[in-house]
Motif scaffolding. Structure first.
Motif, PDB file in Angstrom:
ATOM      1  N   ARG A  52       0.957  -1.205  -0.098  1.00  0.00           N
ATOM      2  CA  ARG A  52       0.124   0.006   0.080  1.00  0.00           C
ATOM      3  C   ARG A  52       0.798   1.230  -0.024  1.00  0.00           C
ATOM      4  N   VAL A  53       0.513   2.082  -1.063  1.00  0.00           N
ATOM      5  CA  VAL A  53       1.355   3.404  -1.126  1.00  0.00           C
ATOM      6  C   VAL A  53       0.297   4.520  -1.234  1.00  0.00           C
ATOM      7  N   ILE A  54       0.367   5.324  -0.162  1.00  0.00           N
ATOM      8  CA  ILE A  54      -0.945   6.655  -0.378  1.00  0.00           C
ATOM      9  C   ILE A  54       0.018   7.990  -0.513  1.00  0.00           C
ATOM     10  N   LEU A  55      -0.235   8.600  -1.649  1.00  0.00           N
ATOM     11  CA  LEU A  55       0.440   9.788  -1.925  1.00  0.00           C
ATOM     12  C   LEU A  55      -0.679  10.916  -1.593  1.00  0.00           C
ATOM     13  N   GLY A  56      -0.179  11.256  -0.242  1.00  0.00           N
ATOM     14  CA  GLY A  56      -0.992  12.350   0.377  1.00  0.00           C
ATOM     15  C   GLY A  56      -0.735  13.535  -0.084  1.00  0.00           C
ATOM     16  N   VAL A  57      -1.774  14.491  -0.840  1.00  0.00           N
ATOM     17  CA  VAL A  57      -1.535  15.661  -1.406  1.00  0.00           C
ATOM     18  C   VAL A  57      -2.698  16.521  -0.912  1.00  0.00           C
ATOM     19  N   GLU A  58      -2.218  17.787  -0.480  1.00  0.00           N
ATOM     20  CA  GLU A  58      -3.346  18.675  -0.005  1.00  0.00           C
ATOM     21  C   GLU A  58      -4.235  19.252  -1.139  1.00  0.00           C
ATOM     22  N   GLY A  59      -5.501  19.419  -0.860  1.00  0.00           N
ATOM     23  CA  GLY A  59      -6.593  19.897  -1.863  1.00  0.00           C
ATOM     24  C   GLY A  59      -6.052  20.970  -2.509  1.00  0.00           C
ATOM     25  N   ASN A  60      -5.093  21.814  -2.004  1.00  0.00           N
ATOM     26  CA  ASN A  60      -4.946  23.214  -2.880  1.00  0.00           C
ATOM     27  C   ASN A  60      -3.703  22.999  -3.939  1.00  0.00           C
ATOM     28  N   LYS A  61      -3.438  21.693  -4.129  1.00  0.00           N
ATOM     29  CA  LYS A  61      -2.632  21.413  -5.361  1.00  0.00           C
ATOM     30  C   LYS A  61      -3.458  20.463  -6.368  1.00  0.00           C
ATOM     31  N   PRO A  62      -4.363  21.072  -6.934  1.00  0.00           N
ATOM     32  CA  PRO A  62      -5.354  20.134  -8.002  1.00  0.00           C
ATOM     33  C   PRO A  62      -4.592  19.426  -9.094  1.00  0.00           C
ATOM     34  N   ASP A  63      -3.389  20.550  -9.625  1.00  0.00           N
ATOM     35  CA  ASP A  63      -2.698  20.228 -10.790  1.00  0.00           C
ATOM     36  C   ASP A  63      -1.915  18.759 -10.450  1.00  0.00           C
ATOM     37  N   VAL A  64      -1.332  18.832  -9.100  1.00  0.00           N
ATOM     38  CA  VAL A  64      -0.523  17.775  -8.918  1.00  0.00           C
ATOM     39  C   VAL A  64      -1.518  16.312  -8.601  1.00  0.00           C
ATOM     40  N   ILE A  65      -2.528  16.693  -7.985  1.00  0.00           N
ATOM     41  CA  ILE A  65      -3.761  15.478  -7.966  1.00  0.00           C
ATOM     42  C   ILE A  65      -3.808  15.103  -9.390  1.00  0.00           C
ATOM     43  N   ALA A  66      -4.155  15.842 -10.262  1.00  0.00           N
ATOM     44  CA  ALA A  66      -4.512  15.404 -11.480  1.00  0.00           C
ATOM     45  C   ALA A  66      -3.423  14.748 -12.140  1.00  0.00           C
ATOM     46  N   LYS A  67      -2.142  15.240 -11.943  1.00  0.00           N
ATOM     47  CA  LYS A  67      -1.253  14.652 -12.932  1.00  0.00           C
ATOM     48  C   LYS A  67      -0.760  13.152 -12.396  1.00  0.00           C
ATOM     49  N   PHE A  68      -0.711  13.057 -10.954  1.00  0.00           N
ATOM     50  CA  PHE A  68      -0.508  11.844 -10.296  1.00  0.00           C
ATOM     51  C   PHE A  68      -1.788  10.605 -10.677  1.00  0.00           C
ATOM     52  N   ASN A  69      -2.913  11.203 -10.642  1.00  0.00           N
ATOM     53  CA  ASN A  69      -3.943  10.071 -11.091  1.00  0.00           C
ATOM     54  C   ASN A  69      -3.727   9.865 -12.513  1.00  0.00           C
ATOM     55  N   LYS A  70      -3.222  10.719 -13.388  1.00  0.00           N
ATOM     56  CA  LYS A  70      -3.011  10.543 -14.810  1.00  0.00           C
ATOM     57  C   LYS A  70      -1.984   9.419 -14.753  1.00  0.00           C
ATOM     58  N   VAL A  71      -0.768   9.567 -14.330  1.00  0.00           N
ATOM     59  CA  VAL A  71       0.039   8.591 -14.259  1.00  0.00           C
ATOM     60  C   VAL A  71      -0.411   7.269 -14.010  1.00  0.00           C
ATOM     61  N   LEU A  72      -1.285   7.161 -12.722  1.00  0.00           N
ATOM     62  CA  LEU A  72      -1.435   5.949 -12.374  1.00  0.00           C
ATOM     63  C   LEU A  72      -2.866   5.111 -13.210  1.00  0.00           C
ATOM     64  N   SER A  73      -3.742   5.970 -13.917  1.00  0.00           N
ATOM     65  CA  SER A  73      -4.697   5.515 -14.651  1.00  0.00           C
ATOM     66  C   SER A  73      -4.090   5.054 -15.812  1.00  0.00           C
ATOM     67  N   ASP A  94       0.974  -0.811  -9.493  1.00  0.00           N
ATOM     68  CA  ASP A  94       0.549   0.441  -9.306  1.00  0.00           C
ATOM     69  C   ASP A  94      -0.865   0.497  -8.914  1.00  0.00           C
ATOM     70  N   LYS A  95      -1.591  -0.721  -8.873  1.00  0.00           N
ATOM     71  CA  LYS A  95      -2.812  -0.614  -8.531  1.00  0.00           C
ATOM     72  C   LYS A  95      -2.849  -0.516  -7.069  1.00  0.00           C
ATOM     73  N   GLU A  96      -1.776  -0.669  -6.214  1.00  0.00           N
ATOM     74  CA  GLU A  96      -1.637  -0.552  -5.048  1.00  0.00           C
ATOM     75  C   GLU A  96      -1.155   0.788  -4.548  1.00  0.00           C
ATOM     76  N   ILE A  97      -1.116   1.711  -5.447  1.00  0.00           N
ATOM     77  CA  ILE A  97      -0.763   2.990  -4.933  1.00  0.00           C
ATOM     78  C   ILE A  97      -1.907   4.018  -5.592  1.00  0.00           C
ATOM     79  N   LYS A  98      -2.049   4.853  -4.460  1.00  0.00           N
ATOM     80  CA  LYS A  98      -3.319   5.717  -4.852  1.00  0.00           C
ATOM     81  C   LYS A  98      -3.033   7.002  -4.123  1.00  0.00           C
TER      82      LYS A  98
END
Ligand code: SF4
Ligand code: SF4
Length: 446
Positions: free
Chosen positions: A201-222, A229-233
């Motif tokens: 289990r890997v959790i990438l904890g990102v504060e909600g005020n960084k929507p660009d980071v959240i979107a980029k990480f989610n794109k890499v994972l998807s 990588d299914k065990e990284i969220k």
């Protein structure tokens, strides 16, 4: 216990609504032109200092080891520019320590050592050796050697890696820019830690005020074709201070609490700063040890705020000048952010590995409330993420009551400064608590 991924962060206690002032969040990082000299102090990590492995007159190349220690809790130091060792001399660090430093005068070539090659890793011990060799320390400010953090003691059962992308201090955006600009290296580092430590289990904890980071990480994972990588969220965290403090982050991401006086491993977690993951990934890809840092240069006294990538050991004044210099006389210069950074007496200091920002405040911004008597409002208590009693800690520190300080769990204070920030009477609570902790440590050594 079955490992699940939370869709929302777990509730944590306390905190403060600090102003974000993330002026540089959308500014692409720029490279500092190679400096004429770097000064590399022998203490750039938690643990005993290194000793130089070079002497005055030696020529050195980027990535070449120039200092090391045989102590387990240590990390070697490497040349960050090519040139000649012009001196080994004592320097004063930001905390006031008097320390040996290796001075390198640039030859202007920025030539890389032929020893810089990607490591060959076939086992966990080889992985840990490589992490040690690359000189990596906690880059979020802690400076704890990474190979020590990743060597999980046999009696601990670690199942989760948490990557700290909270970056909750005002002004600082260097982790944010790293997350956007070095995404591939971050995932290389994260996957390596996950693989060699056998984590699921890997959790990438990102504060909600960084929507660009959240979107980029989610794109890499998807888009990833890697089964593991299914065990990284990614987990979107609340934007509140001190969301990035290790114990708060663990609770937000897993619901687990680190027991008083214990370590993240006691809650089954390892926490790594996102920039540390990026440097690890870069090292695995290129073999280049830790020789440069991305710093946020900002604050009301700075003319042109920027994120700048600099060779470690560069003089702070050189970097400030690169940012247009001061637009007002700096009343306060901080290495780090306004909440947890260290105030320094002069800008004539070198950048060390764990520096992530230089924040320069003008007279108005640095102005402090004159402390007045405690009005017993309790805001320091309700705001403390560690459930401590800051006002009592201050009182017992002044009275030098070490036993009481221990029973109030003073050593669990992570010096986040939330209590001082929340105090309407302007009481310097965190400063008093630091002194109280020093009293407890001194008593323990008797
Ligand atoms: S007592 Fe320590 S942990 Fe609690 S708010 Fe103050 S500085 Fe933070
Ligand atoms: S926040 Fe300040 S004034 Fe209020 S109880 Fe704490 S120390 Fe006293």
């Amino acid at each position: 216990m079955e490992l699940t991924f939370p869709t929302q962060p777990f509730k944590t206690h306390g905190g403060a609504a600090v102003p974000h002032r993330k002026n540089t969040a959308q500014m692409e990082s720029v490279m500092l032109p190679p400096p004429g000299q770097v000064v590399l102090p022998m203490q750039q990590h938690v643990g005993p200092p290194c000793a130089p492995t070079v002497k005055v007159g030696d020529t050195v190349l980027i990535g070449q080891k120039i200092a090391d220690s045989t102590a387990f809790v240590s990390a070697p130091i490497h040349a960050t520019i090519s040139g000649t060792v012009s001196a080994i001399k004592k320097v004063t660090l930001s905390g006031g320590q008097f320390m040996d430093a290796v001075v390198i005068d640039s030859d202007g070539k920025m030539e890389v050592s032929p020893d810089v090659k990607p490591p060959v890793i076939n086992s966990l011990p080889e992985f840990l050796d490589a992490v040690h060799a690359c000189g990596l320390v906690g880059l979020g400010g802690a400076g704890f050697p990474a190979h020590v953090k990743l060597k999980v003691p046999d009696d601990k059962n670690v199942d989760t890696l948490i990557v700290n992308v909270a970056e909750c201090e005002p002004y600082i955006t260097s982790d944010n820019r790293c997350a956007i600009e070095d995404t591939d290296d971050i995932f290389t580092g994260v996957r390596a830690v996950k693989h060699w430590l056998g984590l699921h289990r890997v959790i990438l904890g990102v504060e909600g005020n960084k929507p660009d980071v959240i979107a980029k990480f989610n794109k890499v994972l998807s888009e990833s074709k890697e089964e593991s990588d299914k065990e990284i969220k990614v987990l979107e965290l609340r934007s509140s201070y001190p969301q990035g403090a290790e114990k708060v982050l663990i609770q937000s991401c897993t619901g687990r609490r680190v027991p008083v006086g214990k370590l993240p491993a006691d809650a089954g977690c390892i926490v790594m700063n996102v920039t540390s993951c990026a440097h690890l990934g870069k090292f695995l890809r290129t073999g280049m040890p830790l020789v440069e840092k991305r710093l946020t240069i900002d604050g009301s006294a700075i003319k042109e705020p920027k994120n700048v990538i600099v060779p470690i050991g560069t003089n702070i004044r050189t970097i400030v000048d690169f940012c247009g210099g001061y637009k007002a006389t700096p009343k306060k210069i901080l290495m780090g952010g306004p909440m947890m950074g260290v105030s320094i007496a002069s800008d004539n200091l070198p950048v060390i590995k764990q520096n992530n920002a230089i924040i320069c405040l003008d007279e108005k911004e640095a102005h402090k409330l004159e402390p007045s008597a405690c009005i017993r409002c309790g805001r320091c208590v309700t705001g403390c993420p560690m459930n401590l009693m800051p006002t009592l800690l201050e009182k017992n520190t002044v009275a030098k009551r070490v036993e009481e300080l221990n029973s109030l769990d003073i050593m669990d204070c992570m010096e986040c400064g939330t209590c001082s920030f929340n105090c309407p009477a302007g009481r310097p609570l965190v400063q008093a608590i630091r002194l109280g902790k020093a009293l407890v440590r001194a008593e323990g050594k008797k």
